[in-house]
Design an enzyme around this catalytic site. Structure first.
Site, short mmCIF file in Angstrom:
data_model
loop_
_atom_site.label_atom_id
_atom_site.label_comp_id
_atom_site.label_asym_id
_atom_site.label_seq_id
_atom_site.Cartn_x
_atom_site.Cartn_y
_atom_site.Cartn_z
N ASN A 186 -24.77 44.24 41.60
CA ASN A 186 -23.38 44.52 41.26
C ASN A 186 -23.19 44.84 39.78
O ASN A 186 -22.08 44.76 39.26
CB ASN A 186 -22.48 43.34 41.64
CG ASN A 186 -21.04 43.76 41.84
OD1 ASN A 186 -20.76 44.85 42.31
ND2 ASN A 186 -20.11 42.90 41.44
N HIS A 226 -18.14 38.10 48.59
CA HIS A 226 -18.87 37.31 47.60
C HIS A 226 -18.51 35.84 47.75
O HIS A 226 -17.67 35.47 48.58
CB HIS A 226 -18.55 37.79 46.18
CG HIS A 226 -19.07 39.16 45.86
ND1 HIS A 226 -20.15 39.38 45.03
CD2 HIS A 226 -18.66 40.39 46.27
CE1 HIS A 226 -20.38 40.67 44.94
NE2 HIS A 226 -19.49 41.31 45.68
N GLU A 308 -13.73 37.25 47.14
CA GLU A 308 -14.38 35.96 46.95
C GLU A 308 -13.86 35.04 48.05
O GLU A 308 -12.68 34.67 48.05
CB GLU A 308 -14.06 35.39 45.57
CG GLU A 308 -14.44 36.29 44.41
CD GLU A 308 -15.94 36.26 44.13
OE1 GLU A 308 -16.64 35.40 44.70
OE2 GLU A 308 -16.41 37.09 43.33
#
Length: 491
Positions: A186, A226, A308
């Site tokens: 990333n 993530h 996330e």
């Protein structure tokens, strides 16, 4: 003297380690990168900086998670069980040669249709495995429910959903953040502000696989999963001056809308005390460079979020059903937003009735959406509750603009472009293929001075044009029925 020099060296390296900014995942940690001026010496330094990681989780903590072999088998079993609405393919291999498997879910998998495409990617960081587990659960849930759940049915019939559970199988196998070459995937994409990842020879095979994938498949939107926080993150991820502050992209309002779709559908993401509404601009949180999210929007024409989904990067496997339950509705609603909102349509020529591979722009937003080469369909995501001036254009044709008020439902806007007239006043000839007699002959070869001929010719043009419109409507009747909630206009 040699001992004194050794002490000085140790003190020097200790000072460097203290002064360097901490490098962490796109999660609940500071990740402020201070890029250099783009010279060649910084390229190598940056990649080594990105290699710093947190301690690996214990082997005991990984029990209950699928191994790479388990995941591969589960994906192959899935496409056998749900063969009517899915297919399995690979976009490349990892450094260590493990295939990067993708599941496509659609009522016509593997075919090109006038429908938007969405991709989910998990396990970008090897030590963030929750995404790979949730993505396989998502695929199985859709397979089990698409005949009885309206949301699942909408996705299968109106979207091409692509699921890549693990972009970093090598990092996962050793429970480390980076790939087998110790590079953070990333941070490996070309960056708009700093040219630290422009050397193609240094780009990782996983990164190249994603870039090739987007060249071959036109995605309207996407999201990566993530771990390390609970928030929906949107562009830009970095700033021009490398400082930490809110830095929105041209489609900032649309990205905020998409991020809120995920956050508000989640069990508790929108209740975050750290992030208002459970969403954040990446640069406002902490700037990163070389990220996948910004690259998708700039170079892939794809609206991507970084999600996330778990405060704990590697929770115990017993917690996975609960995390899935909290995220399921969000994951489905985000995909469904591709057909439930925005402006969608196709571009045609008036003279020939043929599809045109044109461009669509919205006044006040510095971003261009391209119509698909094969079906010339476009899908322009926009925040609802506003009026937009939408313009379609194609070389050799006059642009057409229409005003659209986008409410709670999507709008279908088909554009019919008029060819530019030549200097002698003639228009282009028609080669349209319809069922009307003599439709293949020229619509207008020249302007006749005789009044009767002019009237006759005008009637012929009107009839042929109505024939063309009727044929086109019949041909895409099914496509319209699938999206019956949309308000349709022809410009």
């Amino acid at each position: 003297m040699s001992k004194l020099r050794l002490v000085h060296c140790l003190l020097f390296f200790t000072a460097i380690c203290i002064l360097l900014p901490p490098i962490a995942a796109r999660g609940g940690h500071s990740d402020y990168i201070h890029p250099g001026d783009g010279n060649s010496s910084f390229h190598g330094i940056a990649r080594h900086l990105f290699a710093q990681e947190e301690p690996r989780p214990s082997l005991e903590l990984t029990r209950g998670y699928m191994t790479n072999d388990d995941l591969e088998k589960a994906m192959k079993d899935f496409t056998k069980r749900c063969s009517k609405i899915s297919r399995l393919y690979s976009i490349g291999k990892s450094v260590n040669g493990f295939p990067l498997w993708v599941i496509e879910i659609s009522d016509r998998p593997g075919e090109i249709e006038a429908e938007p495409a969405f991709k989910y990617i998990g396990n970008v960081h090897g030590d963030e495995p929750v995404g790979r587990e949730l993505l396989l659960r998502l695929a199985n849930w859709i397979c089990d429910n698409y005949k009885k759940d309206p949301l699942a049915q909408m996705i299968v019939e109106n979207v091409h959903l692509h699921i890549l559970p693990s972009l970093n199988p090598d990092g996962f196998s050793v429970r480390k953040r980076n790939n087998a070459n110790n590079v953070d995937l990333n941070r490996d994409f070309p960056d708009q502000f700093f040219p630290m990842n422009e050397d193609l020879a240094l780009r990782q095979p996983e990164t190249r696989a994603i870039m090739t994938w987007l060249r071959n498949t036109r995605f309207t939107a996407s999201a990566t999963l993530h771990g390390g926080a609970l928030v929906a993150n949107f562009p830009w991820d970095g700033t021009e001056d490398r400082r930490k502050y809110y830095y929105g992209c041209p489609d900032d309002e649309t990205f905020r809308f998409l991020a809120r779709i995920y956050s508000k559908s989640h069990r508790n993401m929108s209740l975050s005390q750290e992030f208002k509404e459970g969403i954040t601009n990446g640069a406002s949180w902490y700037p990163i460079y070389g990220g996948m999210q910004d690259w998708n929007y700039i170079h892939g024409g794809c609206f991507e979020l970084t999600l996330e989904i778990s405060d704990n990067k590697w929770p115990r496997a017993a917690e996975l059903p609960t995390i899935w339950d909290y995220n399921r509705k969000s994951m489905l609603n985000l995909v469904a937003s591709l057909v439930k909102t925005g402006v969608h349509g196709r571009i045609f020529s008036l003279d020939q009735g043929k599809p045109l591979p044109g461009l669509v722009v919205v006044q006040g937003i510095n971003y261009t959406v391209k119509a698909h080469q094969a079906y010339v369909d476009y899908h322009r995501l926009l925040a609802p509750g506003q009026k937009y001036e939408v313009t379609a254009s194609s070389p050799g044709y006059k642009p057409r603009t229409t005003s659209i008020y986008l409410g709670d439902n999507a709008v279908t806007a088909d554009f019919i472009l008029i060819p530019e007239a030549s200097s002698r006043g003639k228009l282009l000839r028609s080669n349209c293929d319809c069922s009307c007699k003599n439709c293949g002959q020229p619509l207008l070869a020249q302007f006749f001075p005789e009044t009767n001929n002019g009237i006759t010719l005008t009637l012929v043009v009107v009839v042929v044009f109505l024939c063309f419109l009727l044929q086109r409507r019949v041909r895409y009747n099914l496509w319209k029925q699938k999206q019956s909630s949309r308000r349709s206009i022809t410009v």
